[in-house]
Write a protein that holds these residues in place. Structure first.
Motif, PDB file in Angstrom:
ATOM      1  N   ASN A  84      43.849  43.539  33.339  1.00 22.73           N
ATOM      2  CA  ASN A  84      44.092  43.845  34.786  1.00 22.73           C
ATOM      3  C   ASN A  84      45.663  44.508  34.917  1.00 22.73           C
ATOM      4  OD1 ASN A  84      44.374  43.790  37.681  1.00 22.73           O
ATOM      5  ND2 ASN A  84      43.048  42.056  37.503  1.00 22.73           N
ATOM      6  N   LEU A  85      45.875  44.949  36.033  1.00 23.75           N
ATOM      7  CA  LEU A  85      47.201  46.109  36.225  1.00 23.75           C
ATOM      8  C   LEU A  85      48.552  45.353  35.611  1.00 23.75           C
ATOM      9  CD1 LEU A  85      48.191  48.559  37.351  1.00 23.75           C
ATOM     10  CD2 LEU A  85      48.834  47.635  39.256  1.00 23.75           C
ATOM     11  N   GLU A 122      39.658  39.210  33.605  1.00 22.58           N
ATOM     12  CA  GLU A 122      40.438  39.430  34.775  1.00 22.58           C
ATOM     13  C   GLU A 122      41.288  38.463  34.830  1.00 22.58           C
ATOM     14  OE1 GLU A 122      40.314  42.154  36.597  1.00 22.58           O
ATOM     15  OE2 GLU A 122      38.192  42.582  36.131  1.00 22.58           O
TER      16      GLU A 122
ATOM     17  N   ALA B 342      46.498  53.301  38.178  1.00 25.52           N
ATOM     18  CA  ALA B 342      46.654  51.989  38.412  1.00 25.52           C
ATOM     19  C   ALA B 342      45.724  51.446  39.628  1.00 25.52           C
ATOM     20  CB  ALA B 342      48.082  51.933  39.169  1.00 25.52           C
ATOM     21  N   ARG B 345      42.326  50.587  38.466  1.00 27.37           N
ATOM     22  CA  ARG B 345      42.054  49.296  37.856  1.00 27.37           C
ATOM     23  C   ARG B 345      42.060  48.015  38.731  1.00 27.37           C
ATOM     24  NH1 ARG B 345      40.475  45.393  36.277  1.00 27.37           N
ATOM     25  NH2 ARG B 345      40.463  44.173  34.484  1.00 27.37           N
ATOM     26  N   LEU B 346      42.640  48.082  39.733  1.00 29.98           N
ATOM     27  CA  LEU B 346      42.795  46.976  40.857  1.00 29.98           C
ATOM     28  C   LEU B 346      41.478  47.157  41.507  1.00 29.98           C
ATOM     29  CD1 LEU B 346      46.406  47.266  42.408  1.00 29.98           C
ATOM     30  CD2 LEU B 346      45.501  45.463  40.930  1.00 29.98           C
ATOM     31  N   TRP B 348      38.665  48.150  40.480  1.00 29.94           N
ATOM     32  CA  TRP B 348      37.560  47.339  39.706  1.00 29.94           C
ATOM     33  C   TRP B 348      37.549  45.963  39.674  1.00 29.94           C
ATOM     34  CZ3 TRP B 348      33.297  48.064  37.199  1.00 29.94           C
ATOM     35  CH2 TRP B 348      32.722  47.040  36.230  1.00 29.94           C
ATOM     36  N   PHE B 349      38.703  45.305  39.652  1.00 33.99           N
ATOM     37  CA  PHE B 349      38.926  44.074  39.959  1.00 33.99           C
ATOM     38  C   PHE B 349      38.338  43.528  41.070  1.00 33.99           C
ATOM     39  CE2 PHE B 349      41.703  40.703  41.731  1.00 33.99           C
ATOM     40  CZ  PHE B 349      41.543  39.406  40.967  1.00 33.99           C
TER      41      PHE B 349
END
Lengths: 157, 454
Positions: A84-85, A122, B342, B345-346, B348-349
């Motif tokens: 995750n980021l 995650e 960036a 990726r968020l 995707w979460f």
């Protein structure tokens, strides 16, 4: 179908909740079942259901909703890497790439010898310690540089 | 290295530093250590001073402790919503800490678990609950085990169980382990999960104070909120309020991650300048330029460097700048970061973690990810930026819980503040941030191999 030791652990969980709320123990029961069996086969899920006097579907819903349950066989060591980021900003993706090249597998794959399974995770709530990975769900390893990863792999006999 | 530092420590006063290599070697978290630094004195004071339930709640109201999980709702007010006289009530602690960037509750549970227990006993007394559950994030199983040990210690010492410290009230407390679902940080999803079901949020109203766990009145507080309670009862609500600034009581833990030299948890008074926190975290990594900060966990809108550098760390200042203090999770990004990557990726979460219950969120988070993914991979279309805003707008306010908004807010804010990067990606099919700059930043650059532009 499950060992006496596992059933006693489930009983202890049941005792945490009001008498008419056995269902509350289902998550823990599945954790212990998975610890014993390695993964949750339909037969295992059925057994947990009958032990807790729940419908099979109620238990399957839980097993399939939460992503740390294994609904298919995994290697002896399941390694879950957070990408995750916040982790990615501190090398989480590198750590995953390093593991992929060392093990010769991608995410959601198992090495041919059945030893390692790799998963993309995650947020594990440890972003300051990135890169972070979990070993078999229950053991967290932090600051996983290539050297640390080499050491971890060597520890996994 | 993750570290722990503080200005005017209250929450973290007396904590030992975590062992960076092996948490089993941590010290200072056991009952005897907690008692030695004044632990359980607040509970004893409540009992010896014979404070009424209303007096305890009034003290917490005076402190202006605002919920540390992200919403910032005043804790004392929340407690006062609990109906009097109901025979069965619950206190639930939300330690399902999975908001990307947030890792403060982990240190509380790791280094000071008894502060959470004491806070929960006092909360239980104040609202008339006789039973509590602490719901612990699945990924920190070792802390679940530690909390179980701390509970055993507290039970053996008479702090938990029948007739707590002989004071004539009962309170028992149990740990419930999560097993990998971000959505369970939402309070009603968490209740469903304790009940042994899928963690899908409930409609509100009714609110948990009326219909909560097992249908009974329930108060749910964040771990850090509950851990702040002993200080408030020991030193007084006014003393806590005075540590911070008006309407923003106390000190708070801030988790700083990403491109800083010293990531870690920092306890500072509410209202501390952001620049001070950044300095405590060692400044931007390798002396680079600050580009952007997500100030309150990944669901909070991103702020460009010039806006965040003018902020102070409190609910009001960050809200004025257009974001949220949230959980106090500060994600720092330097000039080497591609904002499209960036955000990809968020997104995707949120797609991965949407519980699937509400169509706008289930489908919308997938759309957001797909569109950002194609922009990132050189397949973006000029109309995609408007499409992103449109999809985000169609999620917001149209879902049962806040996960939909949490997925939409980052998209809106990234596009708003860094629109030129999205446009550049679409037009030139490459990244505005030069590759060698990105590589130097050591972020995602190995994804070059997978066909990403960055």
């Amino acid at each position: 179908m499950l060992s006496e030791a596992t059933l006693r652990k489930i009983d202890r969980e049941v005792s945490k909740y009001p008498d008419d709320q056995k269902q509350s123990a289902v998550m823990a029961a599945l954790v212990f079942a998975q610890e014993e069996k390695g993964w949750l086969a339909n037969a295992t899920i059925s057994y947990v259901a009958s032990y807790l006097e729940l419908s099979e579907m109620a238990v399957f819903e839980v097993a399939s909703f939460y992503n740390m349950y294994n609904l298919a066989p995994v290697g002896k060591y399941k390694l879950t890497v957070c990408t995750n980021l916040p982790c990615a900003l501190s090398g989480g993706v590198h750590a995953a790439d390093y593991l992929k090249s060392k093990l010769g597998i991608g995410f959601n794959e198992t090495t041919p010898d059945g030893k390692f399974t790799l998963k993309e995770g995650e947020c594990m709530g440890a972003c300051g310690d990135a890169p972070v990975m979990l070993v078999n769900n229950h053991h967290m390893r932090c600051f996983m540089t290539p050297e640390e990863i080499d050491q971890l792999l060597a520890e996994c006999k | 290295m993750a570290i722990l530092e503080a200005i005017n420590p209250t929450l973290t006063a007396g904590w030992h530093q975590p062992d960076l290599r092996d948490m089993n070697r941590d010290t200072g978290w056991r009952l005897k250590d907690y008692e030695a630094r004044g632990g359980y004195q607040a509970l004893k004071k409540v009992i010896s001073d014979k404070l009424s339930q209303d007096q305890v709640i009034a003290e917490v109201k005076t402190s202006v402790l605002r919920g540390r999980g992200g919403a910032g709702f005043p804790t004392g007010l929340k407690w006062s919503f609990m109906p009097k006289g109901a025979p069965e009530k619950y206190i639930v602690c939300n330690t399902d800490e999975g908001e990307p960037g947030t890792f403060k509750d982990r240190d509380i549970m790791r280094l000071d678990p008894h502060s959470v227990i004491e806070g929960m006993i006092i909360a239980g007394y104040a609202v008339g609950a006789t039973r509590g559950y602490n719901y612990i994030h699945g990924e920190v199983y070792e802390l679940y085990q530690r909390f179980e040990e701390a509970l055993d210690e507290a039970r053996a010492a008479g702090y938990l169980g029948k007739n707590v410290l002989g004071a004539g009230f009962d309170f028992d407390l149990f740990a419930h382990q999560g097993y990998g679902a971000y959505i369970c940080g939402e309070e009603t999803a968490l209740l469903e999960s304790i009940e042994g079901k899928k963690g899908q949020p409930r409609y509100k109203p009714p609110f948990p104070a009326n219909v909560g766990l097992y249908g009974k009145p329930t108060t749910i507080n964040n771990t850090e909120s509950l851990a702040s309670i002993p200080y408030i009862l020991r030193s007084g609500g006014q003393s806590f309020l005075d540590l911070g600034k008006p309407n923003n009581g106390g000190t708070k833990l801030f988790s700083v991650s990403g491109h800083v030299n010293k990531p870690g948890n920092f306890e500072v008074p509410m209202g501390t300048p952001f620049a001070t926190l950044l300095e405590m975290a060692g400044g931007v990594r390798a002396g680079r330029k600050l580009k952007a900060v997500i100030p309150g966990g990944s669901s909070a809108p991103v702020l460009p460097a010039d806006l965040i550098m003018d902020c102070t760390l409190d609910y009001d200042s960050i809200a004025k700048a257009g974001s949220m203090l949230g959980s106090g999770a500060v994600i720092v990004m330097d000039e080497t970061v591609c904002m499209v990557q960036a955000l990809e990726r968020l997104s995707w979460f949120y797609y991965e973690e949407s519980c699937g219950q509400c169509t706008p969120c289930r489908e919308g988070t997938g759309w957001l990810y797909k569109v950002i993914h194609r922009i990132e991979h050189g397949l973006g279309r000029p109309e995609d930026i408007d499409l992103l805003n449109d999809v985000a707008g169609n999620i917001m306010g149209r879902t049962i819980c806040a996960l939909g908004d949490a997925a939409a807010l980052p998209v809106r804010s990234f596009v708003k503040h860094f629109r030129s990067e999205f446009e550049y990606h679409i037009e030139h099919k490459k990244c505005l941030v030069p590759r060698d700059v990105q590589k130097a930043g050591s972020t995602f650059h190995t994804r070059l191999m997978a066909g990403a532009l960055c």
